[in-house]
Design a protein around this motif. Sequence first.
Motif, PDB file in Angstrom:
ATOM      1  N   VAL A   1       1.509  25.562  29.123  1.00  8.32           N
ATOM      2  CA  VAL A   1       1.758  24.190  29.605  1.00  8.32           C
ATOM      3  C   VAL A   1       1.846  24.161  31.132  1.00  8.32           C
ATOM      4  N   CYS A   2       1.534  25.314  31.751  1.00  5.49           N
ATOM      5  CA  CYS A   2       1.407  25.452  33.212  1.00  5.49           C
ATOM      6  C   CYS A   2       2.718  25.333  33.975  1.00  5.49           C
ATOM      7  N   LEU A   3       3.845  25.454  33.258  1.00  5.40           N
ATOM      8  CA  LEU A   3       5.138  25.384  33.937  1.00  5.40           C
ATOM      9  C   LEU A   3       6.184  26.143  33.139  1.00  5.40           C
ATOM     10  N   GLU A   4       6.935  27.021  33.827  1.00  4.47           N
ATOM     11  CA  GLU A   4       8.097  27.694  33.250  1.00  4.47           C
ATOM     12  C   GLU A   4       9.317  27.310  34.077  1.00  4.47           C
ATOM     13  N   GLN A   5      10.437  27.060  33.400  1.00  2.96           N
ATOM     14  CA  GLN A   5      11.659  26.646  34.082  1.00  2.96           C
ATOM     15  C   GLN A   5      12.878  27.329  33.468  1.00  2.96           C
ATOM     16  N   SER A   6      13.883  27.541  34.282  1.00  5.39           N
ATOM     17  CA  SER A   6      15.187  27.968  33.784  1.00  5.39           C
ATOM     18  C   SER A   6      16.233  27.412  34.741  1.00  5.39           C
ATOM     19  N   SER A   7      17.502  27.603  34.402  1.00  3.39           N
ATOM     20  CA  SER A   7      18.550  27.085  35.278  1.00  3.39           C
ATOM     21  C   SER A   7      19.870  27.775  35.004  1.00  3.39           C
ATOM     22  N   THR A   8      20.719  27.748  36.015  1.00  2.00           N
ATOM     23  CA  THR A   8      22.093  28.171  35.802  1.00  2.00           C
ATOM     24  C   THR A   8      22.819  27.048  35.056  1.00  2.00           C
ATOM     25  N   MET A   9      23.967  27.371  34.487  1.00  2.00           N
ATOM     26  CA  MET A   9      24.838  26.319  33.967  1.00  2.00           C
ATOM     27  C   MET A   9      25.597  25.713  35.146  1.00  2.00           C
ATOM     28  N   ALA A  10      25.920  24.445  35.030  1.00  2.00           N
ATOM     29  CA  ALA A  10      26.528  23.715  36.141  1.00  2.00           C
ATOM     30  C   ALA A  10      27.860  24.322  36.568  1.00  2.00           C
ATOM     31  N   ASP A  11      28.101  24.256  37.866  1.00  2.00           N
ATOM     32  CA  ASP A  11      29.420  24.610  38.393  1.00  2.00           C
ATOM     33  C   ASP A  11      30.474  23.671  37.808  1.00  2.00           C
ATOM     34  N   LYS A  12      31.702  24.160  37.736  1.00  2.00           N
ATOM     35  CA  LYS A  12      32.827  23.272  37.438  1.00  2.00           C
ATOM     36  C   LYS A  12      33.450  22.877  38.787  1.00  2.00           C
ATOM     37  N   VAL A  13      33.572  21.601  39.008  1.00  2.00           N
ATOM     38  CA  VAL A  13      34.092  21.108  40.288  1.00  2.00           C
ATOM     39  C   VAL A  13      35.235  20.130  40.049  1.00  2.00           C
ATOM     40  N   ILE A  14      36.114  20.034  41.026  1.00  3.86           N
ATOM     41  CA  ILE A  14      37.242  19.108  40.954  1.00  3.86           C
ATOM     42  C   ILE A  14      36.787  17.741  41.459  1.00  3.86           C
ATOM     43  N   VAL A  15      37.002  16.722  40.626  1.00  7.13           N
ATOM     44  CA  VAL A  15      36.620  15.357  40.985  1.00  7.13           C
ATOM     45  C   VAL A  15      37.855  14.466  40.952  1.00  7.13           C
ATOM     46  N   LYS A  16      37.960  13.604  41.936  1.00  7.24           N
ATOM     47  CA  LYS A  16      39.087  12.678  42.007  1.00  7.24           C
ATOM     48  C   LYS A  16      38.753  11.398  41.248  1.00  7.24           C
ATOM     49  N   PHE A  17      39.553  11.098  40.236  1.00  7.97           N
ATOM     50  CA  PHE A  17      39.437   9.854  39.484  1.00  7.97           C
ATOM     51  C   PHE A  17      40.584   8.933  39.894  1.00  7.97           C
TER      52      PHE A  17
ATOM     53  N   GLU B   1      20.818  28.579  28.047  1.00  9.75           N
ATOM     54  CA  GLU B   1      20.062  29.203  26.958  1.00  9.75           C
ATOM     55  C   GLU B   1      19.507  28.190  25.960  1.00  9.75           C
ATOM     56  N   VAL B   2      19.792  26.903  26.150  1.00  8.59           N
ATOM     57  CA  VAL B   2      19.333  25.883  25.201  1.00  8.59           C
ATOM     58  C   VAL B   2      17.808  25.832  25.189  1.00  8.59           C
ATOM     59  N   GLY B   3      17.228  26.044  24.019  1.00  8.40           N
ATOM     60  CA  GLY B   3      15.776  26.064  23.913  1.00  8.40           C
ATOM     61  C   GLY B   3      15.159  27.343  24.440  1.00  8.40           C
TER      62      GLY B   3
ATOM     63  N   VAL C   1       7.157  18.911  32.324  1.00  9.92           N
ATOM     64  CA  VAL C   1       6.959  18.966  30.879  1.00  9.92           C
ATOM     65  C   VAL C   1       8.204  18.383  30.227  1.00  9.92           C
ATOM     66  N   ALA C   2       8.050  17.250  29.556  1.00 11.42           N
ATOM     67  CA  ALA C   2       9.209  16.522  29.026  1.00 11.42           C
ATOM     68  C   ALA C   2      10.049  17.380  28.088  1.00 11.42           C
ATOM     69  N   ALA C   3       9.391  18.164  27.238  1.00 12.86           N
ATOM     70  CA  ALA C   3      10.136  18.990  26.270  1.00 12.86           C
ATOM     71  C   ALA C   3      11.007  20.019  26.986  1.00 12.86           C
ATOM     72  N   SER C   4      10.553  20.517  28.123  1.00 16.55           N
ATOM     73  CA  SER C   4      11.335  21.484  28.895  1.00 16.55           C
ATOM     74  C   SER C   4      12.443  20.787  29.678  1.00 16.55           C
ATOM     75  N   ALA C   5      12.093  19.669  30.314  1.00 13.33           N
ATOM     76  CA  ALA C   5      13.089  18.932  31.094  1.00 13.33           C
ATOM     77  C   ALA C   5      14.241  18.477  30.212  1.00 13.33           C
ATOM     78  N   ASP C   6      13.928  18.141  28.965  1.00 13.50           N
ATOM     79  CA  ASP C   6      14.958  17.714  28.025  1.00 13.50           C
ATOM     80  C   ASP C   6      16.029  18.784  27.864  1.00 13.50           C
ATOM     81  N   LYS C   7      15.610  20.046  27.839  1.00 10.40           N
ATOM     82  CA  LYS C   7      16.563  21.158  27.685  1.00 10.40           C
ATOM     83  C   LYS C   7      17.276  21.474  29.005  1.00 10.40           C
ATOM     84  N   ILE C   8      16.593  21.235  30.133  1.00 12.52           N
ATOM     85  CA  ILE C   8      17.225  21.453  31.434  1.00 12.52           C
ATOM     86  C   ILE C   8      18.406  20.494  31.619  1.00 12.52           C
ATOM     87  N   PHE C   9      18.287  19.281  31.062  1.00 14.02           N
ATOM     88  CA  PHE C   9      19.399  18.316  31.157  1.00 14.02           C
ATOM     89  C   PHE C   9      20.686  18.911  30.582  1.00 14.02           C
TER      90      PHE C   9
END
Length: 264
Positions: free
Chosen positions: A205-221, A194-196, A251-259
């Motif tokens: 700006v000829c582009l619309e984007q959205s995304s799910t929030m990232a999965d939580k995954v188990i990582v071995k450290f 929901e950010v932005g 679109v940089a302003a959109s990609a910034d929020k996708i990060f």
Amino acid sequence: MNNVNTLFSSLWQDYITRLSPSADQVHQLLSSGGDIVNDHIALRTFNLPKVGLSTLAAPFLAIGYKPCDEYEFIAKKLKAQHFEHPDPNAPLVFISELLVEKLSDDAQTIIKSLVEQVPAHYFATRDFLSSGRPWSLSFDQYKVLAKESEYASWLAAHGYGANHFTVYVNQLDGFDEVVDVNQHLRNAGFSINEVGGEVKGSPEVCLEQSSTMADKVIVKFSDGEFEIPGGFYEFAKRYELPNGELYKGFVAASADKIFESTDG
């Protein structure tokens, strides 16, 4: 397209196995039994010799991709570039790199120690693009990086692989708008970034984007296994430019929020 298909198939398998297991479920929810077109993938790296943006771009250039627009994300200390293939059916590629020199001395020391562990021949074949983490990392080091840069900690923990794949909404059966895709996934229990705003960009700006929030995954450290944010799934709808061609950039302003989809 055989080389392109083979490479993206390898990236997809790594993505749904290691980084975003739920992406396969999203794929099923949206496919209606048909194929889903992938608009683009995104890859992350550090701007250090041996591992910089050009290293990640090389396997794509070798199969016909061409460098296109460059982008800058000042607040996140990133630079990026996207790449296009002559075949319009081939996915776009978005590669970003963290400007390590912009980080604190402590963060720089950790990141440089990670990169020093990787032999130069590691990048001799394109398999490294879906190889995961080629260095040893402690959870304490991860936490130090996370306080300063989510991007840095994500990359340090996961290494190389697709940060996300992207459903090309224009080609979806049963969905015309990004907002409808979002709601369908919410109804199935997924969280939307929901950010932005839930939809980043606009027809203007000829582009619309959205995304799910990232999965939580188990990582071995090196000091144990811990649950951290992995990859996410993005959705993009592209519009025609005044000349009648479909917009192919970002679109940089959109990609910034996708990060922000991997925050957490």
